[in-house]
Write a protein that holds these residues in place. Structure first.
Motif: not given
Length: 181
Positions: A37-45, A80-90
C-alpha cells in the motif's frame, strides 16, 4: 536518438529510487521493503508524480509528445517499483484525467507531496529561486547556514546536496518514518 526517452525514464526512476526510497536514508534495515500500500499513499504518489515530471523537464522532455512522455514515465515507474504496483496504480488513476484532477489536485496530502518534491528537485538541480516562499525551504536554508562551504551534488545536479538532504529529512524521510516504519 531512437528510444532515448525510455533510457531517460529508466535513469529518472533509478535516481528517484536511490535518492528518496533507499532504506538507509530513513533509518530502515537494508533489506527493508515497502508494503504493497506504500504507493497508494497520496503523499508518496504526489511526490513520485512530481519528481518524475520535473525530472523529465530537466532532461529536455518539455517538447516531447504525450506518447514519449508516457513511455518515459512508464520506464521510470518500473525502475522505482519493480513489482509494478506503482505503475498499475498510476495507470488506473490516470485513465480519466478529469477524475484524476478532481481526486488529487484538491487533496492536501497529495499536494504536500507534490510541493515537497518540487522544492527538493528544485534545490537538487539548482533551479529553485533563493526567495522561494516555501516554509520548508526557508527553514532548511537557516539550518544550512550553520555549515561551512558548499556541498554540490555530483553528476547532472547543480544544487546544494546538503540543503536537499536537510529538506528530505524534514519532508519525505520524515513522512516515511512516521507512516511506514
Amino acid at each position: 536518438m531512437f528510444g532515448s526517452h525510455k533510457k531517460i525514464g529508466k535513469e529518472i526512476g533509478s535516481n528517484i529510487k536511490n535518492f528518496f526510497f533507499n532504506p538507509f536514508y530513513f533509518g530502515a534495515p537494508d533489506d527493508f521493503n515497502f508494503s504493497a500500500d506504500f504507493y497508494f499513499d497520496k503523499y508518496i504518489f504526489g511526490f513520485i508524480i512530481a519528481s518524475i515530471g520535473l525530472s523529465i523537464d530537466r532532461y529536455g522532455g518539455q517538447r516531447w509528445d504525450a506518447k514519449k512522455k508516457g513511455e518515459c514515465i512508464y520506464e521510470a515507474m518500473k525502475k522505482i517499483d519493480e513489482s509494478e504496483i506503482l505503475l498499475s496504480f498510476y495507470t488506473q488513476q490516470s485513465a480519466d484525467i478529469e477524475e484524476f484532477h478532481m481526486k488529487f489536485n484538491n487533496n492536501d496530502i497529495f499536494n504536500r507531496g507534490v510541493d515537497d518534491a518540487t522544492t527538493i528537485i528544485g534545490v537538487m538541480y539548482g533551479i529553485l529561486p533563493e526567495d522561494d516562499p516555501d516554509p520548508l525551504f526557508q527553514e532548511a536554508k537557516k539550518i544550512r547556514e550553520k555549515f561551512d562551504g558548499p556541498l554540490v551534488i555530483q553528476g547532472d545536479f547543480k544544487g546544494d546536496s546538503l540543503l536537499a538532504t536537510i529538506i528530505c529529512n524534514a519532508s519525505i524521510f520524515k513522512y516515511i518514518k512516521e507512516n511506514f516504519l
